[in-house]
Scaffold this motif. Structure first.
Motif, PDB file in Angstrom:
ATOM      1  N   THR A  33      27.562  43.634  43.204  1.00  0.00           N
ATOM      2  CA  THR A  33      28.129  42.918  42.059  1.00  0.00           C
ATOM      3  C   THR A  33      29.645  42.978  42.087  1.00  0.00           C
ATOM      4  OG1 THR A  33      26.180  43.388  40.703  1.00  0.00           O
ATOM      5  CG2 THR A  33      28.203  42.786  39.543  1.00  0.00           C
ATOM      6  N   ASP A  34      30.181  44.123  42.495  1.00  0.00           N
ATOM      7  CA  ASP A  34      31.638  44.296  42.532  1.00  0.00           C
ATOM      8  C   ASP A  34      32.269  43.671  43.765  1.00  0.00           C
ATOM      9  OD1 ASP A  34      31.446  45.707  40.182  1.00  0.00           O
ATOM     10  OD2 ASP A  34      31.394  47.673  41.156  1.00  0.00           O
ATOM     11  N   LEU A  35      31.469  43.357  44.781  1.00  0.00           N
ATOM     12  CA  LEU A  35      32.005  42.835  46.037  1.00  0.00           C
ATOM     13  C   LEU A  35      32.412  41.377  45.866  1.00  0.00           C
ATOM     14  CD1 LEU A  35      32.371  43.914  48.975  1.00  0.00           C
ATOM     15  CD2 LEU A  35      30.173  42.847  49.505  1.00  0.00           C
ATOM     16  N   VAL A  72      20.756  41.169  48.230  1.00  0.00           N
ATOM     17  CA  VAL A  72      21.759  40.252  48.766  1.00  0.00           C
ATOM     18  C   VAL A  72      21.511  38.836  48.261  1.00  0.00           C
ATOM     19  CG1 VAL A  72      22.566  39.115  50.876  1.00  0.00           C
ATOM     20  CG2 VAL A  72      22.256  41.598  50.833  1.00  0.00           C
ATOM     21  N   LEU A  73      20.268  38.389  48.300  1.00  0.00           N
ATOM     22  CA  LEU A  73      19.960  37.027  47.856  1.00  0.00           C
ATOM     23  C   LEU A  73      20.165  36.877  46.347  1.00  0.00           C
ATOM     24  CD1 LEU A  73      16.856  36.320  50.108  1.00  0.00           C
ATOM     25  CD2 LEU A  73      19.213  35.544  50.429  1.00  0.00           C
ATOM     26  N   ARG A  74      19.910  37.951  45.588  1.00  0.00           N
ATOM     27  CA  ARG A  74      20.222  37.901  44.151  1.00  0.00           C
ATOM     28  C   ARG A  74      21.727  37.762  43.947  1.00  0.00           C
ATOM     29  NH1 ARG A  74      16.422  42.129  43.713  1.00  0.00           N
ATOM     30  NH2 ARG A  74      18.110  43.672  43.566  1.00  0.00           N
ATOM     31  N   ARG A  75      22.480  38.506  44.729  1.00  0.00           N
ATOM     32  CA  ARG A  75      23.948  38.444  44.617  1.00  0.00           C
ATOM     33  C   ARG A  75      24.460  37.043  44.968  1.00  0.00           C
ATOM     34  NH1 ARG A  75      28.249  37.115  44.858  1.00  0.00           N
ATOM     35  NH2 ARG A  75      30.214  38.236  45.218  1.00  0.00           N
ATOM     36  N   LEU A  76      23.900  36.424  45.986  1.00  0.00           N
ATOM     37  CA  LEU A  76      24.325  35.078  46.351  1.00  0.00           C
ATOM     38  C   LEU A  76      24.084  34.084  45.220  1.00  0.00           C
ATOM     39  CD1 LEU A  76      23.261  34.516  50.070  1.00  0.00           C
ATOM     40  CD2 LEU A  76      25.542  34.939  49.160  1.00  0.00           C
ATOM     41  N   THR A  78      24.433  34.421  42.196  1.00  0.00           N
ATOM     42  CA  THR A  78      25.327  34.567  41.042  1.00  0.00           C
ATOM     43  C   THR A  78      26.762  34.161  41.338  1.00  0.00           C
ATOM     44  OG1 THR A  78      25.896  36.870  41.579  1.00  0.00           O
ATOM     45  CG2 THR A  78      23.930  36.498  40.220  1.00  0.00           C
ATOM     46  N   GLY A  79      27.084  33.861  42.580  1.00  0.00           N
ATOM     47  CA  GLY A  79      28.470  33.569  42.923  1.00  0.00           C
ATOM     48  C   GLY A  79      28.625  32.229  43.602  1.00  0.00           C
ATOM     49  N   SER A  80      29.851  31.931  44.000  1.00  0.00           N
ATOM     50  CA  SER A  80      30.143  30.642  44.620  1.00  0.00           C
ATOM     51  C   SER A  80      29.489  30.500  45.988  1.00  0.00           C
ATOM     52  CB  SER A  80      31.659  30.458  44.761  1.00  0.00           C
ATOM     53  OG  SER A  80      32.212  31.428  45.641  1.00  0.00           O
TER      54      SER A  80
END
Length: 246
Positions: A33-35, A72-76, A78-80
């Protein structure tokens, strides 16, 4: 490969990324999340580059990494980096900033890039910090010799096919089949009859690159793209390119 259903195979890009994150991140969800998107994509680019390291860069089951892959896929999402749309401007590395005329042909003779069309024009999206997603692969292959240009166009007028998963690539091959050296590939000249561009998203790079996909015409494997990128089979009529400032 033959012993495992295709849907159980993990892309080697995603496997290498998960191994990297497992070694360097503690509280995975919090650290992801912080990355920043720029930093996460830099890790993805490094994972792609490991195909040249002599490691086992084949798709395979990796159940021990499933929890990291899911994070990782959850993180993707949420971002651009998870945005699958084709955005203007794009970045392009070339000795001449003026886009060349596109004349797509089939039957690539390149051993390293048999799944890429001949004669097409390539661009990549920009990270939030302004870096081209192609930068690391570009520097690894050509050094910092080719200038970077900024390419603008109207995305609304582009006939686009998006590769965001292995099944997407399988659909593209099934729609425009071409057989070569025992493998099913895309017949790019036929694809160019219907499409202006094909866009490999970040998610597609992570999940579809080097993953075998069964099609009615044989097994297809997307290789050689190596970055989030767009291959242009026809140039948009309003395309403009200007040298980028570094």
């Amino acid at each position: 490969m033959a012993d495992h259903p295709t849907d159980q195979l993990r892309s080697p890009v995603l496997i290498e990324l998960c191994l990297l994150l497992r070694d360097f991140l503690g509280d995975l969800d919090a650290r992801l999340t912080d990355l920043a998107d720029d930093d996460l994509y830099r890790h993805i680019a490094f994972a792609v580059s490991l195909q040249h390291s002599g490691r086992d860069f084949t798709a395979r089951p990796a159940p021990e990494l499933d929890h990291i892959a899911a994070a990782v896929l959850r993180r993707l999402a949420t971002g651009s980096l998870g945005d699958p749309s084709l955005r203007s401007p794009q970045a392009r590395y070339a000795t001449d900033a003026t886009p060349h005329e596109v004349q797509v042909a089939d039957g690539s003779t390149s051993f390293t890039a048999p799944d890429k069309p001949i004669g097409a024009l390539w661009t990549s999206s920009l990270l939030p910090g302004g870096t081209s997603m192609w930068q690391w692969g570009e520097w690894a292959e050509f050094g910092q010799t080719r200038p970077l240009s900024t390419v603008t166009f109207d995305p609304a007028g582009v006939r686009l096919f998006t590769i965001g998963s292995p099944s997407d690539y399988g659909q593209l091959v099934t729609r425009y089949p071409y057989s070569s050296a025992g493998r099913a590939r895309v017949c790019w000249s036929r694809a160019a009859e219907d499409l202006d561009a094909v866009h490999l998203t970040v998610t597609g790079l992570l999940t579809a690159h080097h993953v075998p996909v069964r099609t009615p015409h044989g097994t297809a494997i997307l290789t050689g793209w190596d970055a989030e990128s767009t291959v242009w089979l026809h140039l948009p009529p309003d395309i403009q390119a200007t040298p980028a400032t570094r």
